[in-house]
Design an enzyme around this catalytic site. Structure first.
Site, PDB file in Angstrom:
ATOM      1  N   ASP A 183      43.781  33.279  35.859  1.00  0.00           N
ATOM      2  CA  ASP A 183      44.485  32.000  35.727  1.00  0.00           C
ATOM      3  C   ASP A 183      45.868  32.156  35.086  1.00  0.00           C
ATOM      4  O   ASP A 183      46.438  31.198  34.586  1.00  0.00           O
ATOM      5  CB  ASP A 183      43.647  30.927  35.029  1.00  0.00           C
ATOM      6  CG  ASP A 183      43.179  31.346  33.656  1.00  0.00           C
ATOM      7  OD1 ASP A 183      43.574  32.423  33.215  1.00  0.00           O
ATOM      8  OD2 ASP A 183      42.415  30.578  33.034  1.00  0.00           O
ATOM      9  N   ASP A 193      40.354  25.610  31.261  1.00  0.00           N
ATOM     10  CA  ASP A 193      39.647  26.305  32.311  1.00  0.00           C
ATOM     11  C   ASP A 193      38.163  26.176  31.952  1.00  0.00           C
ATOM     12  O   ASP A 193      37.829  25.972  30.794  1.00  0.00           O
ATOM     13  CB  ASP A 193      40.093  27.774  32.277  1.00  0.00           C
ATOM     14  CG  ASP A 193      39.445  28.589  33.358  1.00  0.00           C
ATOM     15  OD1 ASP A 193      39.280  28.061  34.471  1.00  0.00           O
ATOM     16  OD2 ASP A 193      39.119  29.758  33.095  1.00  0.00           O
ATOM     17  N   ASP A 195      41.217  31.775  29.979  1.00  0.00           N
ATOM     18  CA  ASP A 195      40.813  33.081  29.466  1.00  0.00           C
ATOM     19  C   ASP A 195      41.694  34.192  30.022  1.00  0.00           C
ATOM     20  O   ASP A 195      41.488  35.353  29.718  1.00  0.00           O
ATOM     21  CB  ASP A 195      39.337  33.361  29.763  1.00  0.00           C
ATOM     22  CG  ASP A 195      39.026  33.282  31.239  1.00  0.00           C
ATOM     23  OD1 ASP A 195      39.960  33.067  32.038  1.00  0.00           O
ATOM     24  OD2 ASP A 195      37.849  33.435  31.603  1.00  0.00           O
TER      25      ASP A 195
HETATM   26  P1  ADP Z   1      36.834  29.167  36.979  1.00  0.00           P
HETATM   27  O1  ADP Z   1      37.752  28.074  37.328  1.00  0.00           O
HETATM   28  O2  ADP Z   1      35.468  28.628  36.677  1.00  0.00           O
HETATM   29  O3  ADP Z   1      37.321  30.071  35.912  1.00  0.00           O
HETATM   30  P2  ADP Z   1      37.543  31.033  39.122  1.00  0.00           P
HETATM   31  O4  ADP Z   1      38.787  30.393  39.616  1.00  0.00           O
HETATM   32  O5  ADP Z   1      37.657  32.312  38.400  1.00  0.00           O
HETATM   33  O6  ADP Z   1      36.622  30.033  38.296  1.00  0.00           O
HETATM   34  O7  ADP Z   1      36.583  31.238  40.361  1.00  0.00           O
HETATM   35  C1  ADP Z   1      36.161  30.140  41.121  1.00  0.00           C
HETATM   36  C2  ADP Z   1      34.909  30.458  41.863  1.00  0.00           C
HETATM   37  O8  ADP Z   1      35.151  31.547  42.738  1.00  0.00           O
HETATM   38  C3  ADP Z   1      33.755  30.864  41.007  1.00  0.00           C
HETATM   39  O9  ADP Z   1      33.020  29.755  40.564  1.00  0.00           O
HETATM   40  C4  ADP Z   1      32.948  31.727  41.943  1.00  0.00           C
HETATM   41  O10 ADP Z   1      32.129  30.930  42.760  1.00  0.00           O
HETATM   42  C5  ADP Z   1      34.004  32.369  42.810  1.00  0.00           C
HETATM   43  N1  ADP Z   1      34.353  33.716  42.340  1.00  0.00           N
HETATM   44  C6  ADP Z   1      35.523  34.107  41.844  1.00  0.00           C
HETATM   45  N2  ADP Z   1      35.529  35.398  41.543  1.00  0.00           N
HETATM   46  C7  ADP Z   1      34.298  35.848  41.822  1.00  0.00           C
HETATM   47  C8  ADP Z   1      33.644  37.119  41.726  1.00  0.00           C
HETATM   48  N3  ADP Z   1      34.268  38.192  41.242  1.00  0.00           N
HETATM   49  N4  ADP Z   1      32.363  37.207  42.134  1.00  0.00           N
HETATM   50  C9  ADP Z   1      31.726  36.138  42.607  1.00  0.00           C
HETATM   51  N5  ADP Z   1      32.267  34.927  42.711  1.00  0.00           N
HETATM   52  C10 ADP Z   1      33.539  34.767  42.347  1.00  0.00           C
HETATM   53 MG    MG Z   2      38.470  31.536  34.888  1.00  0.00          MG
END
Ligand code: ADP
Ligand code: MG
Length: 629
Positions: free
Chosen positions: A529, A332, A525
Site C-alpha cells: 500500500d 488499511d 502496514d
Molecule cells: P488489504 O487491503 O486487506 O491489505 P491487499 O490489497 O493486500 O489487502 O489484498 C487484497 C486481497 O487480494 C486479499 O484480501 C487477498 O484476497 C488477495 N491477495 C493479495 N495478495 C495475496 C497473496 N499473496 N496471496 C493470496 N491472496 C492475496
Molecule cells: Mg495490506
C-alpha cells in the site's frame, strides 16, 4: 554540562565579577572626585572594556565573520552595534551588561538544544561499531562495515545486535525498546530476524547477516531522524525567511530613529543626539528575533526527539504540522486493524487431491511473498521443500502466479482466478478465500480468517476522544469479510474489494471532499500500500521494524504495530503546534510592546535586553515541555 558550555559559564562568571569591580571603582572614583579631575577616564574605560571583550569577543568575531560572508544582519551584528553604540554614548556599564545577559541567554539555549539532542544521541548509541564474526571456525572482532551479507556473527548475552541478521543457532529474548518503545522483550529463535539496535538479553546466538551496515535498520533510522530537519514545516521556514527580511528592516528603522528626530528637534544639541541614538540602540536590542529563531525549531525538534524515543519516527516538522490538522483517518485493514495472522478455517477440494497437498502447493507458491496471507499459509503448511524450483509473480490485490517444478499455480482471490479464465466454486462469499488452481485446473479453496487487533477498539475510541471526526477503512478483501471487521470496530466508512490503485482513488476522493482544509492521514502496514501512503496528506506506516518499504514510503513510521501510538502521535503533533503558536504570539507580543516603549524612551537598554533574553528563555523552556513523555 558539556565542556563548551562550562567554558561559557566561566566566562560569564569572570566578566560579571570584573563588571562589578569596574562599577565599584567607577562610582567610588566619581564620589571621591579623584578620577573625574585627574584624567583617569581612560582607565575607567579600560576597566569596562576588559569584561566586555571577555564576554563579547566571540559575538563580535562572529558578527565580523558574518559580514565577511555576506550574512550581515544576524543577532551577533545586532548585539555588536548595540553594545559598541552604548560605549560610544558613554554607557559603558550598560554595554557590558547587555553582552553579559545575552551570553547567559545563549548558554541556556545551548543547554536546551543539547538536551533535546540527547534523546537522539541515545538512538545513536544503539549503533555498535564492532561485530564478532565467525570466519573459518574462528571468531574475530571487526568493524561492522567490514561484514558482508551472508557472514555469520556471534552475539553474546548483553551485547547490542550489530547488524540485521537471521538466527541460525540458539534462542534468546531481545530488548527492542530502543527501536519500538515496546518494553516487553521479544522471544526469538532459529529462523527469526533480529535487528541492529536491539539488545540480546538471553543466550548466545549465531546469526547470518542479511544486510550491510549502511542498509541496517539502525543506520536507516538514524539517517531518517537526521534528515528530518530538512523537511521543515511552514512555520519553521517562515521564521527563517522572516529573520532574513526582518533584521535589515529593524536596522534601517533604528538608523532612522537615531537620525530623524534630532534633525527636527535639535540638530545642534549633542544631548538630543545622545538621547535618540540611545533609543535607537534600545530598539535594536529588543528587536533581536532570537526567541523565535531558536524556540520554534526547538519545539519541533524536541517533539520529534521525544517521539523517536517511543518508537515513532517523524520525517520532518512539516508532517507534525499536517497531522495536527487531520480530522479523518483512513486505515488499511489487513495487518493494520487486524492482526494479519490468518487462521485456516476450512479447506475445500474441487478435485480429488489431498487437503495437505493443496496447502503444500499453495505454500510453495506463496513462500516468497511478504503478504500476511502468504505468511499465514506458509506457516500452516509446516515444512515445505524450498529447493523446489520456483518462480513467482505477485499480482497486487489479487494473489500470486507461480511456476513450481514446471507447473503453473494460481493462488489468490476471485479476481485472480477469473482473470485467468477459471470459474471458482460458487457459495464462497462469507469470509476471506484463497483459491488454488494448477495448470488451468481448479483444485479448491481455503477459507481463512483474521482477528481484529487487540486494543483496536480502544485505539479507535481514543482517536474519537482526541477529536478525530471520521474513520475510514480501505481493503482489498471481499465485502463480507471487510464489512464484518469494520462494523465490529465501529468504523464510519468502509470500502471493500479495492485493488491497490482503487485505494489510491478512494483516498483522493476522501481528500477532495474534505472541508475547512482539514487533512487526511492514512495508516497502513506498507505491504503493497505504499502508493496510498504516499498519496495521503500524511502517510503512517506501522509495524515497520524490518520492513524497509514501509519506512521508505511513509512520513511517519511506527516501529511496532500498536494502534494506540497513532493517538499519541496526534496528541504530540497538536501539543507541538500549540507550543509553537504560544511562542510566536508571546515573543512578538512582548517585543512589540517593548519596541514601542523603547522608541518612546520609556525603557532603557537593560530592560530591553532583559525582555529579549527573558522572552527567549521562556520560549525555550516552553518548547522543552515537549520532551516530556
Ligand atoms: P488489504 O487491503 O486487506 O491489505 P491487499 O490489497 O493486500 O489487502 O489484498 C487484497 C486481497 O487480494 C486479499 O484480501 C487477498 O484476497 C488477495 N491477495 C493479495 N495478495 C495475496 C497473496 N499473496 N496471496 C493470496 N491472496 C492475496
Ligand atoms: Mg495490506
Amino acid at each position: 554540562m558539556k565542556k563548551k558550555d562550562k567554558k561559557r559559564l566561566y566566562r560569564i562568571v569572570l566578566s560579571a565579577i570584573l563588571l562589578a569591580v569596574a562599577v565599584v571603582v567607577d562610582h567610588v572614583g566619581i564620589l571621591s572626585g579623584v578620577l573625574e579631575f585627574s584624567g583617569f577616564t581612560p582607565l575607567i574605560l579600560a576597566l569596562y572594556l576588559i569584561p566586555y571583550v571577555i564576554i563579547g569577543g566571540g559575538v563580535l568575531k562572529e558578527a565580523l565573520q558574518g559580514i565577511i560572508h555576506g550574512q550581515v544582519f544576524d543577532e551577533n551584528f545586532l548585539m555588536g552595534i548595540a553594545t559598541i553604540g552604548a560605549f560610544c554614548t558613554g554607557e559603558y556599564a550598560e554595554g557590558v551588561f547587555v553582552m553579559l545577559f545575552y551570553s547567559v541567554g545563549e548558554l541556556f539555549e545551548h543547554i536546551a538544544v543539547g538536551k533535546s539532542r540527547n534523546s537522539i544521541k541515545a538512538l545513536l548509541s544503539l549503533q555498535s561499531d564492532e561485530a564478532t564474526v565467525i570466519r573459518n571456525g574462528e571468531s574475530f572482532t571487526v568493524d561492522c562495515d567490514c561484514v558482508e551479507v551472508g557472514e555469520r556473527i556471534l552475539v553474546r548475552p548483553g551485547e547490542k545486535i550489530p547488524l540485521d541478521a537471521k538466527i541460525c543457532e540458539g534462542e534468546s529474548t531481545v530488548d527492542t525498546s530502543a527501536l519500538t518503545g515496546e518494553s516487553l522483550p521479544r522471544e526469538v529463535s532459529v529462523g527469526d530476524e533480529i535487528h541492529s539496535g536491539c539488545i540480546n538479553l538471553g543466550g548466545v546466538i549465531y546469526a547470518d547477516v542479511t544486510k550491510r551496515y549502511e542498509e541496517s535498520t539502525v543506520s536507516k533510522i538514524l539517517s531518517l531522524v537526521e534528515d528530518s530537519a530538512q523537511n521543515k514545516s511552514k512555520s519553521e521556514s517562515f521564521i527563517t525567511k522572516f529573520a532574513r527580511f526582518y533584521t535589515p528592516a529593524v536596522v534601517i528603522a533604528a538608523a532612522l530613529l537615531a537620525i530623524l528626530p534630532p534633525l527636527f528637534i535639535g540638530i545642534g544639541d549633542s544631548s538630543v543626539w545622545k538621547e535618540w541614538v540611545y533609543r535607537a540602540l534600545t530598539f535594536l536590542v529588543i528587536s533581536c528575533p532570537c526567541a523565535l529563531v531558536i524556540s520554534v525549531p526547538l519545539s519541533y525538534f524536541s517533539g520529534i526527539g521525544s517521539a523517536s524515543s517511543r518508537g515513532i519516527l517523524i520525517k520532518g516538522s512539516a508532517y507534525l504540522d499536517t497531522l495536527a490538522h487531520c480530522d479523518t483517518i483512513v486505515f488499511d485493514k489487513t495487518g493494520t486493524l487486524t492482526e494479519g495472522r490468518f487462521r485456516i478455517d476450512e479447506v475445500h477440494l474441487a478435485s480429488n487431491i489431498d487437503p495437505k497437498e493443496l496447502l503444500r502447493l499453495a505454500a510453495l507458491a506463496e513462500q516468497f511473498s511478504n503478504h500476511p496471507i502468504s505468511r499465514s499459509i506458509v506457516e500452516a503448511a509446516g515444512e515445505i521443500d524450498s529447493s523446489t524450483p520456483t518462480t513467482v509473480e505477485e499480482i497486487f490485490g489479487h494473489g500470486v502466479k507461480a511456476s513450481v517444478d514446471g507447473d503453473i499455480l494460481l493462488v489468490g482471490n476471485d479476481k485472480l482466478i477469473k482473470k485467468f479464465g477459471i470459474i471458482p466454486l460458487a457459495n464462497t462469499d462469507h469470509s476471506t478465500v484463497v483459491h488454488v488452481a494448477k495448470n488451468g485446473l481448479y483444485l479448491g479453496y481455503i477459507f481463512i480468517s483474521d482477528k481484529e487487533k487487540s486494543g483496536a477498539r480502544e485505539a479507535l475510541a481514543s482517536l474519537r476522544r482526541a477529536g478525530i471526526e471520521k474513520t475510514v477503512m480501505l481493503t482489498g478483501d471481499r465485502a463480507a469479510a471487510g464489512n464484518q471487521i469494520g462494523k465490529q470496530l465501529g468504523i464510519d466508512e468502509i470500502y471493500t474489494e479495492l485493488l491497490p490503485d482503487g485505494k489510491v482513488s478512494a483516498i483522493e476522493k476522501i481528500i477532495a471532499s474534505q472541508k475547512n482544509e482539514k487533512k487526511v492521514a492514512y495508516v497502513g502496514d506498507g505491504i503493497n500500500d505504499a502508493p496510498v501512503i504516499t498519496r495521503a496528506d500524511v502517510g503512517i506506516a506501522m509495524g515497520a521494524l524490518g520492513s524497509d518499504a514501509a519506512i521508505e514510503a511513509a512520513d511517519i513510521v511506527l516501529m511496532d504495530d500498536e494502534l494506540s501510538k497513532i493517538t499519541d502521535t496526534i496528541t504530540l503533533a497538536r501539543r507541538t503546534r500549540r507550543i509553537v503558536i504560544q511562542n510566536i504570539v508571546f515573543a512578538l507580543g512582548v517585543k512589540a510592546a517593548v519596541l514601542v516603549l523603547g522608541a518612546c524612551g520609556l525603557v532603557g537598554l537593560n530592560a530591553a535586553v532583559f525582555a529579549d533574553v527573558g522572552v527567549a528563555v521562556i520560549a525555550i523552556l516552553n518548547s522543552m515541555r515537549n520532551l516530556k513523555k
